[in-house]
Design a protein around this motif. Structure first.
Motif, PDB file in Angstrom:
ATOM      1  N   SER A 100      38.632  38.530  49.238  1.00 59.63           N
ATOM      2  CA  SER A 100      39.198  38.740  50.572  1.00 59.63           C
ATOM      3  C   SER A 100      40.484  39.550  50.510  1.00 59.63           C
ATOM      4  N   VAL A 101      41.238  39.379  49.450  1.00 58.52           N
ATOM      5  CA  VAL A 101      42.473  40.148  49.269  1.00 58.52           C
ATOM      6  C   VAL A 101      42.128  41.619  49.047  1.00 58.52           C
ATOM      7  N   VAL A 102      41.118  41.869  48.247  1.00 55.55           N
ATOM      8  CA  VAL A 102      40.699  43.240  47.974  1.00 55.55           C
ATOM      9  C   VAL A 102      40.177  43.899  49.242  1.00 55.55           C
ATOM     10  N   GLU A 129      31.880  41.168  42.944  1.00 54.66           N
ATOM     11  CA  GLU A 129      31.835  40.993  41.489  1.00 54.66           C
ATOM     12  C   GLU A 129      32.987  41.735  40.824  1.00 54.66           C
ATOM     13  N   LEU A 130      33.282  42.912  41.333  1.00 51.71           N
ATOM     14  CA  LEU A 130      34.412  43.698  40.826  1.00 51.71           C
ATOM     15  C   LEU A 130      35.703  42.911  40.969  1.00 51.71           C
ATOM     16  N   ALA A 131      35.919  42.375  42.157  1.00 51.99           N
ATOM     17  CA  ALA A 131      37.131  41.593  42.410  1.00 51.99           C
ATOM     18  C   ALA A 131      37.205  40.390  41.482  1.00 51.99           C
ATOM     19  N   ALA A 132      36.090  39.684  41.332  1.00 54.26           N
ATOM     20  CA  ALA A 132      36.074  38.491  40.480  1.00 54.26           C
ATOM     21  C   ALA A 132      36.406  38.843  39.034  1.00 54.26           C
ATOM     22  N   GLN A 133      35.821  39.916  38.540  1.00 53.44           N
ATOM     23  CA  GLN A 133      36.086  40.324  37.156  1.00 53.44           C
ATOM     24  C   GLN A 133      37.523  40.774  36.961  1.00 53.44           C
ATOM     25  N   ALA A 134      38.143  41.261  38.032  1.00 50.15           N
ATOM     26  CA  ALA A 134      39.547  41.690  37.955  1.00 50.15           C
ATOM     27  C   ALA A 134      40.493  40.511  38.160  1.00 50.15           C
ATOM     28  N   GLY A 135      39.936  39.351  38.500  1.00 53.26           N
ATOM     29  CA  GLY A 135      40.769  38.170  38.720  1.00 53.26           C
ATOM     30  C   GLY A 135      41.476  38.182  40.059  1.00 53.26           C
ATOM     31  N   ILE A 136      40.878  38.866  41.040  1.00 51.74           N
ATOM     32  CA  ILE A 136      41.474  39.007  42.361  1.00 51.74           C
ATOM     33  C   ILE A 136      40.505  38.434  43.390  1.00 51.74           C
ATOM     34  N   VAL A 152      38.395  47.142  35.113  1.00 48.76           N
ATOM     35  CA  VAL A 152      37.054  46.543  35.067  1.00 48.76           C
ATOM     36  C   VAL A 152      35.984  47.608  34.887  1.00 48.76           C
ATOM     37  N   VAL A 153      36.167  48.752  35.519  1.00 42.44           N
ATOM     38  CA  VAL A 153      35.151  49.807  35.461  1.00 42.44           C
ATOM     39  C   VAL A 153      35.512  50.926  34.474  1.00 42.44           C
TER      40      VAL A 153
END
Length: 73
Positions: A27-29, A17-24, A49-50
């Motif tokens: 799998s890359v994260v 969810e963190l990655a999605a909200q950051a637009g990343i 994001v946080v």
């Protein structure tokens, strides 16, 4: 990354969810976390994001740290 993940967890965000909200892509994260390398842009996006910010400072050498602490000799 550890601080960002800890903050995300404290507010109930999963890493995906963190990655999605950051637009990343998640799998890359995940790959970046395993390798210990991430772009500054991605790091800033995740931190944002946080509610954290990324701050850069000059690196100190071990010698300079010992001199400053008075423990060189």
């Amino acid at each position: 990354m550890d601080q960002i993940y800890a903050k995300a967890e404290s507010v109930g965000l999963k890493k995906t969810e963190l990655a999605a909200q950051a637009g990343i892509d998640a799998s890359v994260v995940a790959r970046s976390y395993r390798r210990g390398k991430i772009s500054l842009e991605s790091l800033q996006a995740l931190a944002g994001v946080v509610g954290l910010t990324v701050t850069l400072s000059a690196a100190q050498s071990e010698l300079a740290s010992k001199l400053e602490a008075g423990s060189l000799f």
